[in-house]
Design an enzyme around this catalytic site. Sequence first.
Site, PDB file in Angstrom:
ATOM      1  N   ASP A 148      -5.955 -58.685  24.849  1.00  0.00           N
ATOM      2  CA  ASP A 148      -5.481 -58.331  26.199  1.00  0.00           C
ATOM      3  C   ASP A 148      -6.626 -58.040  27.169  1.00  0.00           C
ATOM      4  OD1 ASP A 148      -2.885 -58.417  25.104  1.00  0.00           O
ATOM      5  OD2 ASP A 148      -3.100 -56.354  24.411  1.00  0.00           O
ATOM      6  N   GLY A 159      -0.799 -63.506  24.146  1.00  0.00           N
ATOM      7  CA  GLY A 159      -0.146 -63.626  25.452  1.00  0.00           C
ATOM      8  C   GLY A 159      -1.237 -63.716  26.500  1.00  0.00           C
TER       9      GLY A 159
HETATM   10  P1  IMP Z   1       0.151 -59.661  14.349  1.00  0.00           P
HETATM   11  O1  IMP Z   1      -1.027 -60.515  14.625  1.00  0.00           O
HETATM   12  O2  IMP Z   1       1.337 -60.015  15.188  1.00  0.00           O
HETATM   13  O3  IMP Z   1       0.489 -59.559  12.901  1.00  0.00           O
HETATM   14  O4  IMP Z   1      -0.233 -58.159  14.788  1.00  0.00           O
HETATM   15  C1  IMP Z   1      -1.271 -57.441  14.143  1.00  0.00           C
HETATM   16  C2  IMP Z   1      -1.923 -56.479  15.138  1.00  0.00           C
HETATM   17  O5  IMP Z   1      -2.604 -57.222  16.125  1.00  0.00           O
HETATM   18  C3  IMP Z   1      -0.940 -55.594  15.893  1.00  0.00           C
HETATM   19  O6  IMP Z   1      -1.557 -54.357  16.152  1.00  0.00           O
HETATM   20  C4  IMP Z   1      -0.720 -56.334  17.190  1.00  0.00           C
HETATM   21  O7  IMP Z   1      -0.318 -55.489  18.242  1.00  0.00           O
HETATM   22  C5  IMP Z   1      -2.114 -56.893  17.412  1.00  0.00           C
HETATM   23  N1  IMP Z   1      -2.099 -58.136  18.206  1.00  0.00           N
HETATM   24  C6  IMP Z   1      -1.778 -59.360  17.790  1.00  0.00           C
HETATM   25  N2  IMP Z   1      -1.924 -60.243  18.788  1.00  0.00           N
HETATM   26  C7  IMP Z   1      -2.349 -59.565  19.843  1.00  0.00           C
HETATM   27  C8  IMP Z   1      -2.735 -59.949  21.179  1.00  0.00           C
HETATM   28  O8  IMP Z   1      -2.727 -61.115  21.574  1.00  0.00           O
HETATM   29  N3  IMP Z   1      -3.131 -58.934  21.998  1.00  0.00           N
HETATM   30  C9  IMP Z   1      -3.228 -57.652  21.580  1.00  0.00           C
HETATM   31  N4  IMP Z   1      -2.906 -57.257  20.347  1.00  0.00           N
HETATM   32  C10 IMP Z   1      -2.474 -58.204  19.485  1.00  0.00           C
END
Ligand code: IMP
Length: 419
Positions: free
Chosen positions: A13, A40
């Site tokens: 982010d 995102g």
């Molecule tokens: P996952 O990748 O969806 O399994 O999430 C694992 C961790 O990474 C969690 O703490 C999510 O909030 C964080 N996370 C995954 N993708 C993003 C991103 O694009 N921006 C910020 N945090 C992310």
Amino acid sequence: MKIDVLLGLQWGDEGKGKGVDLLTPQYDVVTRFQGGPNAGHSLEFNGKKHVLHLVPSGIFHDSINLVGNGVVLDPVKFDIELQGLQAMGIDPFKKILLSRKAHLILPSHRVLDAAIEHAKGKEKIGSTLRGIGPTYRDKVGRDGLRIGDIETIDFKEKYNKLKAKHQLLLKQYNFEYDLAKDEEEWFEAIEVLKKFEFVNSEYRIEQYFREGKKILAEGAQGSLLDIDFGSYPFVTSSSTTIGGACTGMGIAPQKIGKIIGIAKAYCTRVGSGPFPTELHNAEGQQLRDKGAEYGSTTGRPRRCGWLDLVALKYVVMLNGVTEIILTKSDVLDEFETIKVCTAYEINGEETLEIPFDINAPINPVYTELKGWNTQIKDIRKPEELPAAFIEYVKFIEHHIEVPVSIVSVGPDREATIHM
Ligand code: IMP
């Protein structure tokens, strides 16, 4: 012409969408090399905000957009994104190429993600629940389904085999689910995927490289969420650091040119895990409100805190960052004083290193800098920036030993200062 890489340097982010969008006019090809619809990437132009999850951020320019082998792709989420682009008059089928070696996220991967998170209880990762972890797990476990498999005659059999494995696993979790509707949607979305050109992307990138095309690789998430170097286990499941660019596209390290790091002027994090400079007070809320710090994928409020130079220096080292884009600087406009963490105190001892033990209680050691107390969002020339802001930038540059090349003072493309 070497391949440039843009990486998020914090917990995601940082504003990578805007960064790539700004840089893209200089490039012929933009690639994504890891992550999936957990990302995102927000871009804003002509007064409108656009959020991309899987599509490389070069889509709004004339560049070729390649989804590399290191990405995990959910056809359903991808299709939703495509529909948004088509509504804007963009023909995605001509502008996006898909690597045959990129892995597919199945509906049962999403269910598994939810079941595993649920079972972790208080220790949950705070996953985006997009099926990322289980898909990478199958990739490494040598069970995954890849985009190239769609072209094979036994695709449905391979799908059913993997689904059956997931169903067996799900029995352990005592988790309610119904796949029927999701599967129907998924197979419809597979038909949409077939309209794209599937490529052996490592060869295609080599071809572009030899033709002298300018290539930009767009990282997702941030270095502090890296599977190896992030605050494990509170990380994502891919290599978000520079090595991920090599393995996620099939390029040799000596082909890499600039390594552009993108960092916010403060820190945010979504999901669980350590965050030494997190603010649980009015200042944290001020950052959240002014910076509109709510997740662009899940809408969750982001945790906010001061800039952490111990962490930033660490990831500059890991990635070999050559320049920095500093984003959301305007969010700090109204602070009388601004703190920056320059060391950690752990068990009474000061250190400049991130400890192995992520549960170690860390006291951030702060340097307090004067705020600039001026609106900088409309400034476009470096010489018009307030002196206190320049001091802030110099302080960062001095600590991490990398120049800040661009300062972003708002979400719009135009709100940018080349230093
Ligand atoms: P996952 O990748 O969806 O399994 O999430 C694992 C961790 O990474 C969690 O703490 C999510 O909030 C964080 N996370 C995954 N993708 C993003 C991103 O694009 N921006 C910020 N945090 C992310």
